[in-house]
Scaffold this motif. Structure first.
Motif, short mmCIF file in Angstrom:
data_model
loop_
_atom_site.label_atom_id
_atom_site.label_comp_id
_atom_site.label_asym_id
_atom_site.label_seq_id
_atom_site.Cartn_x
_atom_site.Cartn_y
_atom_site.Cartn_z
N ARG A 101 0.81 -1.22 0.00
CA ARG A 101 0.00 0.00 0.00
C ARG A 101 0.84 1.27 0.00
N ILE A 102 2.15 1.12 -0.04
CA ILE A 102 3.04 2.28 -0.04
C ILE A 102 2.85 3.12 -1.30
N ALA A 103 2.70 2.47 -2.45
CA ALA A 103 2.56 3.22 -3.70
C ALA A 103 1.31 4.10 -3.68
N SER A 104 0.21 3.57 -3.15
CA SER A 104 -1.02 4.38 -3.05
C SER A 104 -0.83 5.55 -2.09
N PHE A 105 -0.11 5.29 -0.99
CA PHE A 105 0.16 6.38 -0.06
C PHE A 105 0.99 7.47 -0.74
N ALA A 106 1.99 7.07 -1.52
CA ALA A 106 2.85 8.04 -2.20
C ALA A 106 2.06 8.90 -3.18
N GLN A 107 1.05 8.33 -3.81
CA GLN A 107 0.21 9.11 -4.71
C GLN A 107 -0.63 10.11 -3.93
N ALA A 108 -1.12 9.68 -2.76
CA ALA A 108 -1.97 10.56 -1.96
C ALA A 108 -1.18 11.68 -1.31
N TRP A 109 0.04 11.38 -0.84
CA TRP A 109 0.85 12.36 -0.12
C TRP A 109 2.27 12.36 -0.68
N PRO A 110 2.47 12.96 -1.85
CA PRO A 110 3.78 12.89 -2.52
C PRO A 110 4.91 13.61 -1.78
N GLN A 111 4.58 14.49 -0.82
CA GLN A 111 5.63 15.22 -0.12
C GLN A 111 6.03 14.57 1.20
N VAL A 112 5.45 13.40 1.49
CA VAL A 112 5.81 12.66 2.71
C VAL A 112 6.77 11.53 2.33
N GLU A 113 7.89 11.46 3.04
CA GLU A 113 8.89 10.41 2.80
C GLU A 113 8.75 9.35 3.89
N LEU A 114 8.68 8.08 3.48
CA LEU A 114 8.54 7.00 4.44
C LEU A 114 9.84 6.21 4.54
N GLU A 115 10.26 5.96 5.77
CA GLU A 115 11.36 5.04 6.05
C GLU A 115 10.76 3.87 6.81
N VAL A 116 10.72 2.69 6.17
CA VAL A 116 10.04 1.53 6.73
C VAL A 116 11.05 0.50 7.21
N SER A 117 10.86 0.05 8.45
CA SER A 117 11.71 -1.00 9.01
C SER A 117 10.82 -2.20 9.35
N LEU A 118 11.14 -3.37 8.79
CA LEU A 118 10.38 -4.58 9.07
C LEU A 118 11.20 -5.48 9.98
N SER A 119 10.68 -5.72 11.17
CA SER A 119 11.41 -6.53 12.14
C SER A 119 10.43 -7.09 13.16
N ASP A 120 10.69 -8.32 13.59
CA ASP A 120 9.87 -8.91 14.66
C ASP A 120 10.41 -8.58 16.04
N GLN A 121 11.51 -7.83 16.11
CA GLN A 121 12.06 -7.41 17.40
C GLN A 121 11.23 -6.26 17.98
N PHE A 122 11.17 -6.20 19.30
CA PHE A 122 10.46 -5.11 19.96
C PHE A 122 11.13 -3.78 19.63
N VAL A 123 10.30 -2.79 19.29
CA VAL A 123 10.81 -1.47 18.94
C VAL A 123 10.32 -0.46 19.97
N ASP A 124 11.25 0.26 20.59
CA ASP A 124 10.90 1.35 21.51
C ASP A 124 10.78 2.62 20.66
N LEU A 125 9.56 3.10 20.47
CA LEU A 125 9.33 4.22 19.55
C LEU A 125 10.13 5.46 19.95
N ILE A 126 10.20 5.73 21.24
CA ILE A 126 10.87 6.96 21.69
C ILE A 126 12.38 6.81 21.57
N ALA A 127 12.92 5.70 22.08
CA ALA A 127 14.37 5.51 22.06
C ALA A 127 14.91 5.40 20.64
N GLU A 128 14.14 4.78 19.74
CA GLU A 128 14.60 4.55 18.38
C GLU A 128 14.04 5.56 17.38
N ARG A 129 13.34 6.57 17.90
CA ARG A 129 12.82 7.67 17.09
C ARG A 129 11.95 7.18 15.94
#
Length: 294
Positions: free
Chosen positions: A109-137
């Motif tokens: 669904r990234i391509a559709s998002f890019a069409q809807a919001w072309p000025q937003v850049e996405l950095e996607v990380s795929l991992s089954d490890q626990f992610v601390d949103l604040i510590a890892e920004r």
């Protein structure tokens, strides 16, 4: 005296060159502008304009006042323009998701998002490890299951359900289980987490310990074992949906399938969401309405 409308009338009259021209632009009468400028002059106890043969002319005091007020108006217009631009989603958003859910649901669904919001850049990380949103920004995380973290807000978008399935060849050879008791007698393909086999969840809170010669720590690997006809597995519906649709795998004991775990979009609580983050949350929450079990 609320001076703002009188200052506006003064600036607009001088810029237009006459009360009549300013009135035409504003869709009102020349006398309305004339009276407002006159009231401003009375308030300031200062003559600002005179009527000349070519329209309005500024007095020396009016000229100095005009320049200063015009600069203030220009600054206000610039501030409003900047604020408006700030509400348009733009900039970088860091997104985290579990590997399988990210690969099977988020990434397509990234391509559709890019069409809807072309000025937003996405950095996607795929991992089954626990992610601390604040510590890892990380700005937005796709989370499966319940979680208790007072620092985070969450938006429920669906459920991740698992199903029992196997290949048609396996079921022809071994038969299709109709009960949990029959299921227990088949070859099981287990999911590994932390080196341990994860029990299969059954209706009513029961569990079945999967036993068999094969186990893997990813649903992709389990899918391949299923396609090869090596046994039965309990896997997320999303990971085998296309195979089931094409007849490469078959689902059974559907009334015994688990209710599923909640899927949420998590983000940091306690501050207004930036437009770029709000765009991500709203877009994928809406996409989930028609693409994830609710």
């Amino acid at each position: 005296m609320e001076i703002w409308p009188y200052l506006q009338a003064f600036i607009q009259s001088v810029r237009s060159g006459s009360f009549s021209a300013a009135a035409r632009e504003a869709g009102t009468t020349p006398s309305a502008f004339s009276k407002k400028v006159a009231k401003l002059e009375a308030h300031l106890n200062l003559r600002l304009v005179v009527r000349g043969v070519h329209g309005l002319e500024l007095t020396p005091e009016g000229l100095e006042f005009f320049h200063r007020v015009r600069q203030a108006f220009d600054d206000i217009e610039d501030a409003c323009a900047q604020a408006t631009r700030a509400t348009v989603p733009r900039g970088r958003v860091r997104v985290s998701a579990p590997r399988d859910l990210g690969r099977l649901w988020l990434m397509p669904r990234i391509a559709s998002f890019a069409q809807a919001w072309p000025q937003v850049e996405l950095e996607v990380s795929l991992s089954d490890q626990f992610v601390d949103l604040i510590a890892e920004r990380v700005d937005v995380a796709v989370r499966v299951g319940t979680f208790e973290d007072g620092r985070l807000a969450r938006r429920r978008i669906g459920r991740l359900r698992r199903c029992f399935c196997a290949s048609p060849a396996y079921l022809r050879a071994r038969g299709t289980p109709r009960t949990i008791e029959e299921l227990a007698g088949h070859v099981h393909l287990a999911y590994l987490r932390g080196g341990l086999r994860v029990p299969w969840q059954l209706p009513g809170g029961g569990q079945l310990e999967p036993r068999g010669p094969f186990a893997a720590d990813s649903n992709d690997a389990l899918r391949q074992l299923l396609l090869d006809g090596l046994g039965i597995a309990s896997v997320p519906e999303l990971s085998v949906a296309e195979d089931v649709k094409r007849g490469r795998l078959e689902v059974f004991l559907e009334d015994m399938s688990e209710e599923g775990l909640p899927i949420s979009l998590a983000f940091v609580r306690g501050r207004p969401l930036a437009p770029r983050i709000r765009a991500v949350v709203d877009f994928f929450a809406e996409a989930a309405r028609t693409s994830l079990p609710q």
